[in-house]
Write an enzyme that holds these catalytic residues in place. Structure first.
Site, short mmCIF file in Angstrom:
data_model
loop_
_atom_site.label_atom_id
_atom_site.label_comp_id
_atom_site.label_asym_id
_atom_site.label_seq_id
_atom_site.Cartn_x
_atom_site.Cartn_y
_atom_site.Cartn_z
N PRO A 77 -2.50 3.48 14.93
CA PRO A 77 -2.75 4.93 14.78
C PRO A 77 -4.19 5.31 15.11
N PHE A 123 -14.52 0.09 5.26
CA PHE A 123 -15.58 1.10 5.06
C PHE A 123 -16.53 0.95 6.23
N ARG A 135 -2.50 -2.80 -5.68
CA ARG A 135 -3.15 -3.34 -6.88
C ARG A 135 -2.97 -2.46 -8.11
N GLY A 190 1.71 3.17 -2.37
CA GLY A 190 1.42 4.15 -3.41
C GLY A 190 0.61 5.33 -2.92
N TYR A 242 -8.64 0.16 17.50
CA TYR A 242 -9.76 -0.75 17.80
C TYR A 242 -9.39 -2.22 17.59
N GLY A 277 0.83 -1.21 0.00
CA GLY A 277 0.00 0.00 0.00
C GLY A 277 0.86 1.25 0.00
N ARG A 313 -3.79 -10.51 -1.45
CA ARG A 313 -4.55 -11.75 -1.24
C ARG A 313 -4.04 -12.88 -2.11
N PRO A 364 -6.75 8.80 14.20
CA PRO A 364 -7.01 9.39 12.88
C PRO A 364 -5.86 10.22 12.31
C1 HXC Z 1 -21.61 -2.39 2.11
C2 HXC Z 1 -19.96 -2.78 0.52
C3 HXC Z 1 -19.55 -1.44 0.58
C4 HXC Z 1 -20.26 -0.55 1.47
C5 HXC Z 1 -18.28 -2.47 -0.84
N1 HXC Z 1 -19.15 -3.38 -0.38
N2 HXC Z 1 -18.50 -1.28 -0.27
N3 HXC Z 1 -20.97 -3.26 1.27
N4 HXC Z 1 -21.27 -1.08 2.21
N5 HXC Z 1 -19.91 0.73 1.62
C6 HXC Z 1 -19.26 -4.78 -0.77
C7 HXC Z 1 -19.54 -4.94 -2.26
O1 HXC Z 1 -20.92 -4.77 -2.56
C8 HXC Z 1 -19.07 -6.38 -2.50
O2 HXC Z 1 -19.98 -7.32 -1.99
C9 HXC Z 1 -17.84 -6.47 -1.59
O3 HXC Z 1 -18.00 -5.45 -0.60
C10 HXC Z 1 -16.54 -6.22 -2.33
O4 HXC Z 1 -16.63 -4.97 -2.96
P1 HXC Z 1 -15.74 -4.60 -4.24
O5 HXC Z 1 -15.99 -3.16 -4.53
O6 HXC Z 1 -15.95 -5.60 -5.31
O7 HXC Z 1 -14.26 -4.85 -3.64
P2 HXC Z 1 -12.87 -4.26 -4.05
O8 HXC Z 1 -12.91 -3.63 -5.43
O9 HXC Z 1 -11.84 -5.31 -3.80
O10 HXC Z 1 -12.64 -3.04 -3.03
C11 HXC Z 1 -12.34 -3.30 -1.69
C12 HXC Z 1 -12.96 -2.25 -0.76
C13 HXC Z 1 -12.58 -0.81 -1.23
C14 HXC Z 1 -12.44 -2.55 0.64
C15 HXC Z 1 -14.47 -2.38 -0.79
O11 HXC Z 1 -13.10 0.13 -0.30
C16 HXC Z 1 -11.10 -0.60 -1.38
O12 HXC Z 1 -10.53 -0.85 -2.43
N6 HXC Z 1 -10.41 -0.13 -0.30
C17 HXC Z 1 -8.95 0.06 -0.32
C18 HXC Z 1 -8.50 1.27 0.45
C19 HXC Z 1 -9.13 1.47 1.83
O13 HXC Z 1 -10.14 0.88 2.17
N7 HXC Z 1 -8.51 2.36 2.60
C20 HXC Z 1 -8.98 2.75 3.94
C21 HXC Z 1 -8.14 2.18 4.98
S1 HXC Z 1 -8.47 3.00 6.51
P3 HXC Z 1 -21.12 -8.04 -2.92
O14 HXC Z 1 -21.70 -9.11 -2.05
O15 HXC Z 1 -22.10 -6.96 -3.26
O16 HXC Z 1 -20.41 -8.58 -4.14
C22 HXC Z 1 -8.41 1.85 7.78
C23 HXC Z 1 -8.43 2.22 9.25
C24 HXC Z 1 -9.00 3.52 9.58
O17 HXC Z 1 -8.33 0.73 7.54
C25 HXC Z 1 -9.15 3.90 11.03
C26 HXC Z 1 -9.44 5.39 11.06
C27 HXC Z 1 -9.39 6.00 12.37
P1 NAP Z 2 -5.10 4.21 1.94
O1 NAP Z 2 -4.33 5.35 1.32
O2 NAP Z 2 -6.40 3.85 1.37
O3 NAP Z 2 -4.13 2.96 1.98
C1 NAP Z 2 -4.53 1.64 1.75
C2 NAP Z 2 -3.62 1.05 0.70
O4 NAP Z 2 -3.88 -0.36 0.62
C3 NAP Z 2 -3.81 1.63 -0.69
O5 NAP Z 2 -2.55 2.04 -1.20
C4 NAP Z 2 -4.36 0.46 -1.51
O6 NAP Z 2 -3.86 0.51 -2.85
C5 NAP Z 2 -3.80 -0.73 -0.75
N1 NAP Z 2 -4.60 -1.94 -0.94
C6 NAP Z 2 -5.92 -2.09 -0.77
N2 NAP Z 2 -6.30 -3.34 -1.09
C7 NAP Z 2 -5.17 -3.98 -1.46
C8 NAP Z 2 -4.89 -5.30 -1.92
N3 NAP Z 2 -5.87 -6.20 -2.05
N4 NAP Z 2 -3.62 -5.64 -2.24
C9 NAP Z 2 -2.62 -4.73 -2.12
N5 NAP Z 2 -2.82 -3.47 -1.68
C10 NAP Z 2 -4.09 -3.10 -1.36
O7 NAP Z 2 -5.37 4.52 3.48
P2 NAP Z 2 -4.40 4.89 4.70
O8 NAP Z 2 -5.21 5.71 5.62
O9 NAP Z 2 -3.11 5.41 4.22
O10 NAP Z 2 -4.20 3.47 5.38
C11 NAP Z 2 -2.91 2.89 5.53
C12 NAP Z 2 -2.91 1.96 6.73
O11 NAP Z 2 -3.13 2.71 7.92
C13 NAP Z 2 -3.99 0.90 6.70
O12 NAP Z 2 -3.48 -0.31 7.23
C14 NAP Z 2 -5.04 1.44 7.64
O13 NAP Z 2 -5.83 0.44 8.20
C15 NAP Z 2 -4.16 2.11 8.67
N6 NAP Z 2 -4.81 3.11 9.50
C16 NAP Z 2 -5.11 4.33 8.96
C17 NAP Z 2 -5.67 5.29 9.78
C18 NAP Z 2 -5.97 6.66 9.28
O14 NAP Z 2 -6.54 7.47 10.02
N7 NAP Z 2 -5.63 7.00 8.04
C19 NAP Z 2 -5.96 4.99 11.11
C20 NAP Z 2 -5.66 3.73 11.61
C21 NAP Z 2 -5.08 2.81 10.79
P3 NAP Z 2 -4.68 -0.12 -4.10
O15 NAP Z 2 -6.08 0.33 -3.97
O16 NAP Z 2 -3.94 0.42 -5.30
O17 NAP Z 2 -4.51 -1.60 -4.00
#
Ligand code: HXC
Ligand code: NAP
Length: 294
Positions: free
Chosen positions: A195, A104, A46, A23, A154, A21, A74, A197
């Site tokens: 971390p 999400f 990805r 990028g 959490y 991740g 994965r 936020p």
């Molecule tokens: C309900 C949802 C949904 C939503 C997706 N789905 N979004 N269901 N509510 N908001 C469902 C879809 O309908 C589908 O199920 C399944 O999840 C997979 O969705 P896809 O879009 O096909 O998956 P994919 O393209 O692989 O994308 C994965 C993702 C997406 C997790 C859904 O958000 C993503 O690419 N995220 C990567 C970056 C990321 O999440 N960064 C944040 C990290 S922050 P069905 O059954 O319909 O097929 C963090 C900690 C933060 O982790 C703490 C902060 C304080």
């Molecule tokens: P982010 O920019 O969305 O980072 C998530 C990264 O994961 C993206 O670069 C995404 O790139 C990559 N990723 C998602 N699915 C993947 C897959 N299947 N294979 C390989 N890479 C994948 O969000 P961020 O806030 O910087 O989060 C970074 C880390 O910090 C995460 O572990 C998150 O849980 C943690 N965290 C963040 C916060 C915050 O407040 N920001 C708080 C607590 C913890 P692609 O979509 O190109 O794959």
């Protein structure tokens, strides 16, 4: 606030670190600091176009060496390709930052099985696949190595509305501690950062979308009254990936401005005014006096 890098120049010179991740978001910020400290960095996720743009930006900024390889964490075959390409370019691997995540907010009962699987597979399966692959390489080649997992606060408290993420981060944290116990004999250390936020597009789009963002201020329940700065997390990550933390393993370090402490039963009383405190004090003192007379 402008965060200054805390490690000495060249603190990571000669080290090669894979950042999943890398990028975007925090992974990109940590990668930048690792490069500034002299490390070679492989970033993977990805989207190859995102990785290529970040690699170019980081090379221009730091003059460091960056390899960008597309990989879905994965998929073990794609992970092994990242490892092979990294060894081919840099000669060896010294560190792994498991930072990729998917997340999400949603009421859990609205999730399909696939939605739950998707988050758990990226966060937990992706973390143990990558750790297993790099760990085997280190053990076979008698190379000491360091894994750093980006967790969440959490992971230990649990949290509603992000249950798949909490389940997966909790599992990854227990893996961090378990393998720290098992692989210490190979000179392999594993730690985590939890971390609070830190603004990133990836997290904010999915966790604080409108209209929620306008309704809640994430800083209001943080004792330090602000979100984190990327440089603050980068400093901690670089330290835990460096030899300066050589006697620390199996630890999770929270960096959240005190946010988790607000779970304390009475920690939310900061909006009580001095006048209200005067009244409260009088009432409590009177109750004390009355109970002494009984
Ligand atoms: C309900 C949802 C949904 C939503 C997706 N789905 N979004 N269901 N509510 N908001 C469902 C879809 O309908 C589908 O199920 C399944 O999840 C997979 O969705 P896809 O879009 O096909 O998956 P994919 O393209 O692989 O994308 C994965 C993702 C997406 C997790 C859904 O958000 C993503 O690419 N995220 C990567 C970056 C990321 O999440 N960064 C944040 C990290 S922050 P069905 O059954 O319909 O097929 C963090 C900690 C933060 O982790 C703490 C902060 C304080
Ligand atoms: P982010 O920019 O969305 O980072 C998530 C990264 O994961 C993206 O670069 C995404 O790139 C990559 N990723 C998602 N699915 C993947 C897959 N299947 N294979 C390989 N890479 C994948 O969000 P961020 O806030 O910087 O989060 C970074 C880390 O910090 C995460 O572990 C998150 O849980 C943690 N965290 C963040 C916060 C915050 O407040 N920001 C708080 C607590 C913890 P692609 O979509 O190109 O794959």
């Amino acid at each position: 606030m402008n965060v200054t890098g805390m490690l000495r120049d060249d603190a990571l010179k000669g080290k090669t670190i894979i950042v999943t991740g890398g990028g975007t978001g925090l992974g990109k910020s940590v990668s930048r600091y690792l490069l500034q400290l002299g490390a070679n960095v492989t970033i993977c996720s990805r989207r190859q176009t995102v990785l290529d743009a970040t690699a170019k930006e980081l090379i221009d900024e730091t003059s460091g060496q960056v390899l960008a390889v597309a990989c879905d964490v994965r998929n073990p075959v794609e992970i092994e390709n990242v490892i092979a390409r990294t060894i081919e370019k840099f000669g060896k691997i010294d560190g792994l930052l498991n930072n990729s995540a998917g997340n999400f907010i949603s009421p859990t009962e609205r999730l399909s099985y696939k939605a739950f699987d998707t988050v758990v597979d990226i966060v937990l399966r992706g973390t143990y696949y990558f750790t297993l692959a790099v760990g085997k390489y280190w053990i076979e080649n008698k190379i000491p190595g360091t894994v750093l997992n980006i967790s969440t606060t959490y992971a230990t408290t649990g949290s509603g509305y992000v249950v798949p993420s909490a389940v997966a981060k909790g599992g990854a944290l227990i893996m961090t501690k378990s393998l720290a116990a098992e692989w210490g004999k190979y000179g392999i250390r594993l730690n985590a950062i939890a971390p609070g936020p830190f603004p990133t597009k990836g997290a904010w789009d999915r966790l604080f979308p409108e209209p929620l963002a306008s309704m809640m201020d994430p800083t209001s329940r943080i004792p330090l009254h602000r979100v984190g700065e990327h440089g603050e997390l980068a400093n901690l990550a670089a330290f835990l990936l460096s030899d300066y933390s050589s006697y620390i393993t199996g630890e999770s370090i929270t960096i959240d401005g005190g946010e988790v402490l607000m779970a304390g039963e009475f920690s939310h009383l900061e909006n009580v005014t001095p006048e209200q405190w005067d009244m409260i004090e009088q009432t409590v003192r009177q109750a004390n006096k009355a109970s002494k007379k009984e």
